[in-house]
Design a protein around this motif. Structure first.
Motif, PDB file in Angstrom:
ATOM      1  N   GLY A 166     -13.545  37.579 -37.574  1.00 11.73           N
ATOM      2  CA  GLY A 166     -13.104  36.371 -38.262  1.00 11.73           C
ATOM      3  C   GLY A 166     -14.153  35.723 -39.131  1.00 11.73           C
ATOM      4  N   LEU A 169     -12.868  36.306 -44.430  1.00 10.56           N
ATOM      5  CA  LEU A 169     -11.420  36.379 -44.646  1.00 10.56           C
ATOM      6  C   LEU A 169     -11.060  37.412 -45.698  1.00 10.56           C
ATOM      7  CD1 LEU A 169      -8.716  35.188 -43.841  1.00 10.56           C
ATOM      8  CD2 LEU A 169      -9.032  33.435 -45.597  1.00 10.56           C
ATOM      9  N   LEU A 242      -9.926  30.228 -50.735  1.00 11.68           N
ATOM     10  CA  LEU A 242      -9.681  30.419 -49.309  1.00 11.68           C
ATOM     11  C   LEU A 242     -10.861  29.891 -48.510  1.00 11.68           C
ATOM     12  CD1 LEU A 242      -8.193  34.031 -49.331  1.00 11.68           C
ATOM     13  CD2 LEU A 242      -6.952  31.889 -49.038  1.00 11.68           C
ATOM     14  N   LYS A 244     -13.733  29.641 -45.707  1.00  8.21           N
ATOM     15  CA  LYS A 244     -14.537  30.565 -44.920  1.00  8.21           C
ATOM     16  C   LYS A 244     -14.664  30.019 -43.504  1.00  8.21           C
ATOM     17  CE  LYS A 244     -17.231  32.362 -48.775  1.00  8.21           C
ATOM     18  NZ  LYS A 244     -18.592  32.589 -49.328  1.00  8.21           N
TER      19      LYS A 244
END
Length: 254
Positions: A166, A169, A242, A244
């Motif tokens: 994770g 992304l 997006l 992080k």
């Protein structure tokens, strides 16, 4: 004295002529060698940008061994035999409905029957019986193969752990997209057909690229520029926006 000077002068002139002829021959031979090296299929042009940034020749990039000779059809008999045998095997499994275990058992039955009959009938036809050699796998070869498999497994596990952690992304989205594309391809073809298509591509695409290297490199360069442009637009509009997320630090804090 005059005769002596004349002889010496003529010898010097003849020596100069011989040296000039030798230098011309040397220059011409060097030019022929350079032209041959430029026209050789195993020497790429250093001034042109090749596919994937390749600096070596195509034969050297493919490994430079027997596998490269087969893919580039250096030995046409072996390459044609590999193409024909793979096509026959694919037709047996796909069209006739042969199964892999049945095919292996039938081949072993036929081979054992031929060898058994030859060993027993050789004395009647005045032929020497077959001398079966003892085949032992080298230990170092098995160790190298096992180490290579282990390194590939560690590499795949490392990539899986990096994507699943994770921390990035973008890599996660790339992995999901790649797996989705592979699943779509797998829904179109079964595994044997997919292996057969890859094998046919390995036997046809390298020789096609070698014959039309300049044209393919030009089209690939244009396609790479277009892909970079499209990716920059996608990265600017979507991927950079997006967030992080780093779940590792959050879990340590809690």
């Amino acid at each position: 004295m005059s005769d002596t000077d004349g002889d010496v002068g003529s010898e010097e002139v003849s020596t100069d002529k011989v040296n000039d002829i030798q230098s011309i021959r040397t220059a011409s031979s060097d030019g022929d060698l350079q032209a041959a090296s430029k026209n050789s299929p195993d020497s790429p042009s250093p001034r042109k940008s090749r596919l994937f940034g390749r600096q070596k020749s195509l034969h050297a990039a493919l490994g430079g061994g027997k596998s490269a000779d087969i893919m580039l059809w250096r030995n046409k008999q072996i390459s044609a035999g590999a193409l024909a045998s793979s096509t026959v095997i694919w037709l047996l499994f796909e069209w006739i409905g042969y199964h892999l275990l049945t095919f292996i058992c039938h081949c072993l039955i036929l081979l054992l029957a031929i060898l058994f009959l030859w060993s027993n009938l050789s004395s009647f036809v005045n032929k020497t019986p077959l001398d079966f050699p003892e085949f032992i796998l080298p230990e170092d070869l098995c160790m190298r193969a096992a180490l290579a498999v282990r390194d590939k497994c560690h590499w795949a596990i490392g990539i899986f752990r990096e994507v699943a952690s994770g921390k990035d992304l973008k890599k996660f989205l790339y992995a999901i997209m790649g797996l989705w594309i592979l699943s779509a391809i797998g829904s179109w073809f079964d595994f044997l057909t997919l292996v057969y298509i890859i094998f046919i591509m390995l036997l046809t695409l390298p020789i096609f690229y070698e014959k039309h290297e300049d044209q393919v490199d030009a089209y690939a360069h244009k396609a790479r520029k277009e892909l970079k442009r499209q990716y920059s637009h996608l990265d600017e509009k979507l991927l950079q926006k997006l967030p992080k997320v780093n779940f590792g630090k959050d879990s340590k804090q809690h």
